[in-house]
Design an enzyme around this catalytic site. Structure first.
Site, short mmCIF file in Angstrom:
data_model
loop_
_atom_site.label_atom_id
_atom_site.label_comp_id
_atom_site.label_asym_id
_atom_site.label_seq_id
_atom_site.Cartn_x
_atom_site.Cartn_y
_atom_site.Cartn_z
N ASP A 155 0.73 -1.24 -0.23
CA ASP A 155 -0.10 0.18 0.13
C ASP A 155 0.70 1.28 0.22
O ASP A 155 0.14 2.35 -0.41
CB ASP A 155 -0.79 0.27 0.95
N ASP B 126 -6.11 -5.07 -5.59
CA ASP B 126 -5.13 -3.63 -5.47
C ASP B 126 -4.23 -3.31 -5.37
O ASP B 126 -4.16 -2.07 -5.75
CB ASP B 126 -5.81 -3.57 -4.01
N ARG C 59 -15.36 -3.44 -5.26
CA ARG C 59 -14.35 -2.64 -5.54
C ARG C 59 -13.23 -3.31 -6.57
O ARG C 59 -11.80 -2.78 -6.79
CB ARG C 59 -13.45 -2.26 -3.80
N TRP D 36 -10.99 -1.66 -9.15
CA TRP D 36 -8.67 -1.56 -8.74
C TRP D 36 -8.64 -2.08 -10.41
O TRP D 36 -8.02 -1.78 -10.79
CB TRP D 36 -8.92 -2.26 -7.48
N SER E 174 -15.25 -8.67 7.19
CA SER E 174 -14.56 -8.38 8.86
C SER E 174 -15.71 -7.74 9.91
O SER E 174 -15.50 -7.48 10.95
CB SER E 174 -13.06 -7.81 8.76
N1 GLY Z 1 -7.19 -1.77 -1.01
C1 GLY Z 1 -7.93 -2.51 0.49
C2 GLY Z 1 -9.71 -2.46 0.21
O1 GLY Z 1 -9.78 -1.77 -1.24
O2 GLY Z 1 -10.65 -1.97 0.58
#
Ligand code: GLY
Length: 396
Positions: free
Chosen positions: A115, A173, A245, A249, A367
């Site tokens: 990240d 991601d 998501r 990405w 989570s």
């Molecule tokens: N990189 C983690 C997300 O997209 O939540």
């Protein structure tokens, strides 16, 4: 007759001009940017000079939730501030962005996560785009070095997360972190960064896609030989589902790959993901996806504004590289997304929502964290999409 055909063609092409789209007032871009600027000044006031990064907002407790610089999202708040400064020239917005950069500086040496690309490129990258500085360059090059320290030539990928020694987890991601590497090659002339980005994208292209062009969230490779041990549901509903998501990405990531390499295999892949997303029978009419295309409780499942914002910004780049018919389709879709995101359904009332611009994003349902909350990356890609939509005026 030929002249008539030409005339009709000219009329059709000129009616496609984005001037028309903007003039229709469907998306009031300047108004949305002004609103966003006011909100981010409010968020700055809520932060009140704390050495923390906004993460989300707890509505029942009316409390801004913050993080330290190690959180994967720490670059988005300063990045959004710089986008807003670029559009409005608001000096208070700029000063807050610069203040946050100082807090982020130690992360240039963070070798513990992929990240670092998100964190340092969305922040310093935007600051450097507006006002290049040698120290920004040094920090970003160091960050790129930290990122490639996680590359394995055996697997052909940058490792996303540190797990057990025999695990090598790569999530989709990670494609987003590659932008920093392309920048680093341009800035230094060292092609190592570029080559690693291309290798990572190629391995991901080979292994992360299903036959219907949807994407797995995560793969766990065997680090000893690069074989796939298993697929991971990650933040999606299941290993077999299409987490919204993650698809976003992929769309954005492969579009960005084409920008830097001009290799049409990346463009083709970006188009395939875009088509998967836009044509999916579970995509709602307003184009704000459910958090997972295969969520079991559709149509009651939560929507994810962050996925919509990333899709929107990605499409507003992809529309520049594809033939006109497709371009027209992608602009129209992006416009619809912006329109919905800018409506009171998704845009918070000024002075509410902890200063976040958008409501209703989904961080991580499995989570149970950040579910139906505002998120910094939803705001970041929404503001980026507004800027891209505005600048389409100048390129068509
Ligand atoms: N990189 C983690 C997300 O997209 O939540």
């Amino acid at each position: 007759m030929k002249k008539l055909v030409l005339l009709i063609a000219v009329v059709i092409v000129s009616s496609f001009s984005t001037d028309t789209l903007l003039a229709k007032g469907k998306v009031k871009v300047d108004q949305a940017l002004e609103n966003a600027t006011r909100q981010y000044l409010y968020m700055r006031d809520e932060l009140n000079g704390a050495n923390k990064f906004p993460k989300t907002y707890n509505k029942p407790m009316q409390r801004l939730i913050t993080s330290n610089s190690e959180w994967w999202c720490s670059g988005f708040y300063p990045g959004t501030l710089f986008y807003l400064y670029g559009e409005t020239g608001n000096k208070d917005i700029y000063a807050e962005g610069v203040r946050m950069l100082k807090l982020l500086e130690p992360e240039q040496y963070n070798v513990n996560t992929h990240d670092v690309g998100f964190m340092m490129y969305c922040s310093y990258g935007n600051a450097n785009r507006l006002a290049p500085q040698p120290e920004y360059k040094d920090i970003m090059v160091n960050s790129a070095r930290s990122l490639i320290s996680r590359f394995s030539p055996v697997v052909g990928c940058i490792k996303s997360h540190n797990r057990k020694p025999n695990d090598y987890v790569v999530i989709i991601d990670n494609m987003m972190n590659l932008e920093l590497l392309f920048w680093a090659t341009q800035a230094t002339g060292d092609s190592t960064f570029y080559d690693i980005a291309v290798k990572h994208a190629d391995t991901t292209l080979k292994n992360h896609f299903r036959a219907d062009n949807s994407l797995y969230h995560g793969l766990n490779y065997n680090p000893a030989d690069g074989t796939i041990k298993h697929y991971q549901a990650g933040q999606g509903f299941s290993e077999k589902s299409a987490w919204s998501r993650g698809q976003a990405w992929g769309l954005y990531g492969y579009t960005m790959m084409y920008r830097f390499t001009k290799d049409t295999k990346y463009l083709d892949q970006a188009v395939k993901v875009a088509e998967f997303i836009l044509n999916h029978p579970n995509m709602p009419k307003d184009l704000i996806p459910y958090w997972d295309f295969n969520a079991p409780d559709i149509p009651h499942a939560l929507r994810d504004a962050s996925a919509a914002a990333i899709n929107c910004s990605g499409l507003l780049e992809l529309c520049r590289y594809v033939p006109e018919e497709l371009s027209r389709k992608y602009i129209k879709a992006a416009e619809k997304m912006l329109h919905t995101l800018s409506s009171p359904e998704y845009t918070a009332e000024p002075g509410t929502n902890g200063g976040f611009i958008l409501k209703h994003s989904v961080g991580n349902i499995p989570s149970g964290t950040e579910v139906d909350m505002p998120l910094t990356y939803a705001d970041y890609y929404y503001v980026e999409a507004l800027c891209r939509y505005k600048s389409l005026n100048n390129i068509k």
